[in-house]
Design an enzyme around this catalytic site. Structure first.
Site, PDB file in Angstrom:
ATOM      1  N   CYS A  66       8.775   5.979  13.108  1.00 51.84           N
ATOM      2  CA  CYS A  66      10.126   5.988  12.527  1.00 51.84           C
ATOM      3  C   CYS A  66      10.228   6.941  11.358  1.00 51.84           C
ATOM      4  CB  CYS A  66      10.475   4.613  11.995  1.00 51.84           C
ATOM      5  SG  CYS A  66      10.720   3.467  13.267  1.00 51.84           S
ATOM      6  N   GLU A  75       7.257   7.454   8.910  1.00 51.34           N
ATOM      7  CA  GLU A  75       6.052   7.420   8.113  1.00 51.34           C
ATOM      8  C   GLU A  75       5.373   8.791   8.034  1.00 51.34           C
ATOM      9  OE1 GLU A  75       7.321   4.923  10.673  1.00 51.34           O
ATOM     10  OE2 GLU A  75       5.249   4.599  11.249  1.00 51.34           O
TER      11      GLU A  75
END
Lengths: 318, 823
Positions: free
Chosen positions: B461, B463
């Protein structure tokens, strides 16, 4: 040094994009002397705030009913069970009898879901500026700033003056959105603090102007040329209202007038009529008197744009 | 080295091209080949394929006595040798994950029981969101292998190894996404390996490295050298497996070419055959070969373990040398490259994996994050022509994969900003945008070298991690990094008990009925967070250790820098950097709830602590007035209000600082604030909260405000969000902004969208994603106005809240939006 002069603020909108350059914060002041019946903001017309009703937000007397308890005039009534789209169930909502209502606003104070609300509130310059300052970074990135609008902001010319002066003092770009319908004497003191006028031209024919908007066009044009003489940039805004002012004669006259503004003319902005304001009439107990017409098509707007461009103007739509 | 020179040599020329805006850089729309492949893709419903599960179950039994590392390598080899392969019409890039495109293979070695359970209780084929077809034969295949895996899966072994108190914290609390029976739902994903290494070296080259390392070591007599020896052997087996897998496709293509009557396709098939014979065994030399090598690597990673978020990362960087060389030598036109990239995007969308019920997301997300732009290892702007090709491919193909992102910094060229705005306006919710100016210092703060920090990719997502160098476990154990902050607050005000069930969930830390000051509430919250952060670490560390023991990843180790040099598998800490990522959910709800407690209970004494607690237990029964009053009068995060924003920032910081202190078996913990979609399920299990939320309602997503509570427009949201400390959230933060397309219309809309983004980024925001609300969402807003109270429709000189509009006008706006979508 606190600036506590205050005025009636109808609304404040951050992140507006079409009311002067860049990202702006719009300050809408309450009250307008005109009575254009196509107005998309009828709740800003009255010189005082008004009680408005937005039934979709009512949570029903079964769970609430606070307004009934405080209304001394007995102006609030229960409706028959109606379906609430927000709560997804039938509720007994509230309706307002404006004949009995004294507009004291007590009900709005206890209506937390904001189904009953007052259309404006009194704010001082410092309170307004505190909100305006929050987006300073975005103004700097985009050449934006503050736009004072209405209603007709010149109804509260002293408050508008204070806001503009304070904004200039803080180094912000300022725009004043006006219909040009008040005495020149009221504009004069403001001029040093206005970087850009957003100036409405609706109907040039004097008789029609008086009939449809309630003010003679000669006052409006007189003010306009005075501003142009002071070399302040002007963006002319033309609301395009089908069957009211979209005839070629009117539009061509406006275009010619724009030409006379010389260097002061920044650009011409055409604002196509829309119906987004219609539900607001009902909220304040007014009837929408505009005959049913369709908003001008993209094609029509392009045609009008061309018409202005033929006179060499820089034109934007919307 | 040669590649590097190529990149540098082209840089000047490329920059010139970018600024001049070449005519041939314009997007000409989807290629006809990709269009055909996409149509076929859309006509294929997802399903479940038992082939891998059967092969793996047999192979595990055949290699029972081998050490885990060799067993894993040999099992993968068997899968690659025995699984069905196919080449579809029109394909230029070949390689399939299951017997049918979009079918999910099964990975019983990680977690299996829930699959059997759901087959009967929550049938995959009947799910509302993301159904998977499954036929009786497949069901029977899966049932047959069930007994073998009992007690052997990573999930079972992890649960068995947990301390009792930790296991109880899973059973009794709603803080985690774990359940007593499913702690590790999937294998490890969430990494971005070095595609560059595989493409430039080939598996033969990597194999050679392992052989040399073995030679240097000689007889493995010292200490743990036997383990090193076995690891290197496993690497060699894995390399061979990849090479022979590609050879199978070469053979198939040749055979198909013989049978093919269309001469153009025959030529294509022969070309595919020769490419598959060459890569990924050997270094790629052309762009087409590099694409195929990329795909084999990605595909085999997806078959080795069933983790999500295996992220291609900086595709525009490592693929550029091949692109520019082919373009210079004239063997590739820009449209050919565009077509190949589009074919790859469809391949990436074919990858599919089932997840347990409740974890299910919408539209089969695989989170294969691919990022363009940003800086190179020397800090210069890295934007190139491929960055644009990737973004165009995303808007042309219009499927959910890859998850496309862009890195931005002070030196990002204006033309890239323009392209981003263009793609954003299509309403895909992509690309997501990341701020180098925050992420690079954030990674330095975590001890990465400056070059590695500049070379970060986004995993899953949001990171960030240095591509090819970090095994970041940013998905935590079994893709469950999630941590519910509102659950901690619920226990903090109710003496450690659940409001819904009254069950003791956390430690006893006092009750709102007895707290004398707001400070006491905050203290209780801190204690609850500490308790659960500690147990979270126990769970995740246990899963990490079990993965090391039984599910090492020798194939991934081939493509992760330093594993071979160190002779250590990636699961045991072979990568240069190691970490464990976590994701706090619901920070906005905690901020708003604490603000409500402060104002209503302690400052203004509108309601007493004990009254409020009872009201929450009863889910606001008969208290609609108070609930609405809290919504109306208490400041909410997202409106640029100092006090509540500061409280929200504090609530996030408590979690982040405590998480930073946790230590894992391979490396440190890194906090983040993002929810994927867990804000729905994590809200579902909680009681009512003081912010006016009813029991079971969704939490806010990421660091976005609660739906409908941000009423001051996007700049206010951006300002509020920028008050959180994004630097310490090195596992990423997520901010969603919703816009109606009208807000982005014309030149003004685009200019200010860019300006708003630049403004947020200059205030050290980390990530933002603009969702241009499409007509589907507007329909939803009509049906669920409560969720969309904040949605503003803008026309010139006028804005209105969508939900307040007359239904006829709403209809009108939806129609207009639809027309724009078609246009």
């Amino acid at each position: 040094m606190k600036n506590e002069s205050s005025g009636l603020v109808f609304d404040i909108q951050r992140y507006t994009l079409h009311d002067g350059p860049g990202i702006r914060t719009m300050i809408f002041l309450q009250g307008c002397p005109l009575h254009c019946f196509w107005c998309h903001s009828p709740d800003s017309q009255s010189f005082v705030g008004q009680l408005a009703v937005m039934p979709i937000l009512c949570v029903g007397v079964e769970d609430c009913g606070e307004c009934l308890k405080v209304c001394k005039q007995k102006a609030l009534n229960k409706t028959k069970p109606t379906y609430s789209k927000i709560l997804k169930k039938d509720i007994t909502a509230i309706s307002l009898d404006r004949n009995l209502c004294s507009e004291c606003g007590d009900c709005a104070k206890v209506c937390y879901p904001k189904a009953l609300y007052f259309t404006s509130k009194s704010m001082c310059v410092d309170e307004v500026m505190k909100i305006v300052e929050k987006d300073r970074l975005y103004y700097e990135k985009t050449g934006g700033g503050i736009t004072i609008s209405g209603g007709e902001p010149m109804v509260q010319n002293l408050f508008a003056y204070e806001l503009l002066k304070e904004s200039k003092y803080r180094g912000l770009h300022t725009a004043l959105d006006t219909s040009g319908c008040v005495d020149w004497g009221k504009y004069e003191p403001l001029l040093p603090y206005v970087d850009l006028f957003l100036y409405d031209l609706k109907i040039i024919d004097d008789e029609k102007s008086s009939k449809f908007i309630g003010v003679s066009s000669s006052v409006i044009l007189h003010n306009l040329f005075n501003i142009a003489e002071k070399k302040i940039p002007i963006q002319i805004r033309v609301p395009v209202i089908p069957s009211i002012n979209d005839d070629d004669e009117n539009l061509k006259t406006i275009s010619r007038i724009c030409k006379k503004l010389g260097d002061s003319l920044d650009k011409v902005q055409l604002l196509p009529y829309h119906k987004l304001g219609t539900s607001k009439y009902e909220r304040i107990g007014l009837e929408y008197k505009m005959p049913p017409v369709d908003p001008p098509s993209k094609f029509e707007m392009q045609r009008i744009k061309n018409l202005f461009e033929r006179d060499g103007h820089n034109v934007i739509v919307g | 080295m040669e590649n590097r020179k190529l990149t540098e040599g082209r840089a000047d020329m490329e920059n010139r091209k970018l600024t001049e805006g070449r005519a041939d850089m314009e997007n000409r729309g989807i290629s006809s080949r990709a269009k055909k492949l996409k149509d076929k893709y859309l006509a294929t419903p997802p399903g479940i394929c038992s082939e891998r599960a059967k092969i793996v179950t047999q192979a595990y039994q055949d290699y029972e006595s081998l050490p885990a590392i060799l067993r894993r390598a040999k099992v993968l080899k068997r899968v690659l040798e025995e699984m069905s392969i196919w080449i579809a019409n029109d394909e230029l890039i070949v390689g399939n994950q299951a017997k049918v495109a979009r079918y999910s293979p099964i990975f019983p070695e990680f977690s299996f029981e829930w699959i059997l359970g759901e087959m009967d209780e929550e049938p995959f084929e009947l799910c509302d969101t993301d159904p998977f077809l499954i036929d009786e034969e497949t069901k029977s295949d899966l049932r047959k292998i069930g007994p073998y895996w009992k007690g052997k899966t990573v999930n079972h072994l992890t649960i068995g190894r947990l301390p009792e108190e930790t296991a109880a914290s899973i059973a009794n609390s709603a803080v985690y996404n774990f359940t007593p029976s499913v702690v590790v739902a999937t294998g490890v994903g969430h990494y971005s390996p070095s595609y560059k290494k595989v493409i430039t070296k080939g598996f033969n080259g990597i194999r050679q490295d392992a052989l040399e390392k073995l030679k240097v070591m000689g007889i493995p007599a010292d200490g743990n050298e036997v383990d090193t020896y076995n690891f290197l052997k496993a690497v060699i087996i894995s390399c061979d497996a990849a090479v022979s897998f590609a050879q199978r496709y070469a053979d198939l293509a040749k055979q198909m070419a013989v049978e093919e009557s269309d001469s153009a396709r025959k030529t294509e098939l022969l070309k595919i055959a020769s490419i598959c014979e060459k890569v990924p065994a050997n270094p790629a030399t052309t762009f087409h070969e590099a694409c195929q090598a990329f795909w084999f690597f990605q595909l085999i990673l997806q078959l080795e373990s069933n983790g999500h978020s295996i992220s291609p990362g900086r595709f525009d960087q490592y693929m550029y040398p091949y692109y520019s060389k082919d373009l210079l030598t004239g063997q590739l036109a820009r449209e050919d490259a565009q077509e190949l990239v589009e074919c790859l995007w469809i391949k990436l969308s074919e990858i599919n994996k089932i997840v347990p019920f409740g974890v299910t997301a919408v539209e089969y997300p695989m989170f294969q994050n691919l990022i363009v732009g940003g800086q190179d290892r020397d800090g210069k702007d890295a934007t190139n022509d491929l960055s644009f090709i990737c973004l165009d491919a995303s808007q042309n193909v219009g499927l959910h994969q890859p998850s496309i992102s862009a890195r931005l910094w002070n030196g990002t060229p204006e033309v890239l900003w323009n392209k981003i705005v263009e793609v954003t306006k299509k309403g895909l919710g992509m690309p997501a945008l990341y701020n180098d100016e925050v992420i690079i210092p954030g990674l330095l703060n975590r001890g990465k070298s400056i070059e590695d920090a500049r070379d970060y990719a986004i995993v899953g997502c949001v990171e960030p991690g240095p591509q090819g160098y970090e095994y970041g476990w940013s998905g935590g154990a079994g893709d469950h990094p999630f941590f519910s902050l509102p659950a901690c607050l619920e226990y903090a005000i109710n003496d450690g008990k659940s409001l819904k069930t009254g069950m003791q969930a956390g430690p006893s830390t006092g009750s709102l009925a007895d707290f004398k000051s707001f400070e006491e509430v905050k203290k209780a919250y801190e204690k609850q967070v500490k308790y659960f952060v500690d147990h979270f670490a126990v769970i995740t560390n246990t899963a990490d250790l079990v993965n090391q023991d039984v599910a090492p990843l020798p194939f991934l180790s081939c493509g992760m820098e330093y594993c071979i040099e160190k002779g250590i598998d990636v699961s045991a800490g072979g990568a240069k950097y190691n970490a464990i990522g976590t994701a706090g959910v619901g920070v906005s709800n905690v901020g708003d709830s604490l603000m409500a407690i402060k104002k209503m209970v302690f400052d203004e004494k509108v309601v007493s602590g004990s009254e409020l607690l009872e009201i929450l237990k009863s889910d606001w029964s008969g208290q609609e007035v108070l609930r609405n009053r809290i919504i109306a009068e208490v400041p909410h995060y997202g409106n640029d209000e100092e006090e509540v924003d500061a409280i929200a920032a504090w609530a996030a910081e408590v979690y982040c600082k405590l998480t930073e202190k946790s230590v894992g078996p391979r490396g440190p913990y890194q906090p983040g604030l993002y929810p994927v979609n867990r804000h729905l399920i994590m809200g579902f299990v909680l009681g009512a909260s003081p912010d006016g939320r009813k029991a079971g309602d969704a939490l806010a997503d990421g660091i976005s405000p609660i739906h409908g509570r941000d009423l001051n427009g996007p700049t206010a949201v951006l300002n509020s969000a920028s008050k959180l400390d994004h630097l310490i959230n090195s596992n990423g933060t997520l901010l969603n902004l919703k816009f109606h397309p009208s807000a982005l219309e014309g030149e003004t809309g685009e200019t200010v969208l860019k300006a708003a983004l630049k403004g947020y980024f200059s205030q050290k925001g980390l990530h933002v994603q603009y969702n241009v609300v499409d007509s589907k969402r507007l329909r939803d807003a009509q049906k669920n106005p409560d969720k969309y109270k904040d949605l503003v429709v803008r026309v010139a000189g006028y804005s209105a809240f969508f939900v307040g509009l007359d239904p006829v006008l709403q209809e009108d706006i939806i129609t207009r939006t639809e027309i724009e979508e078609i246009g």
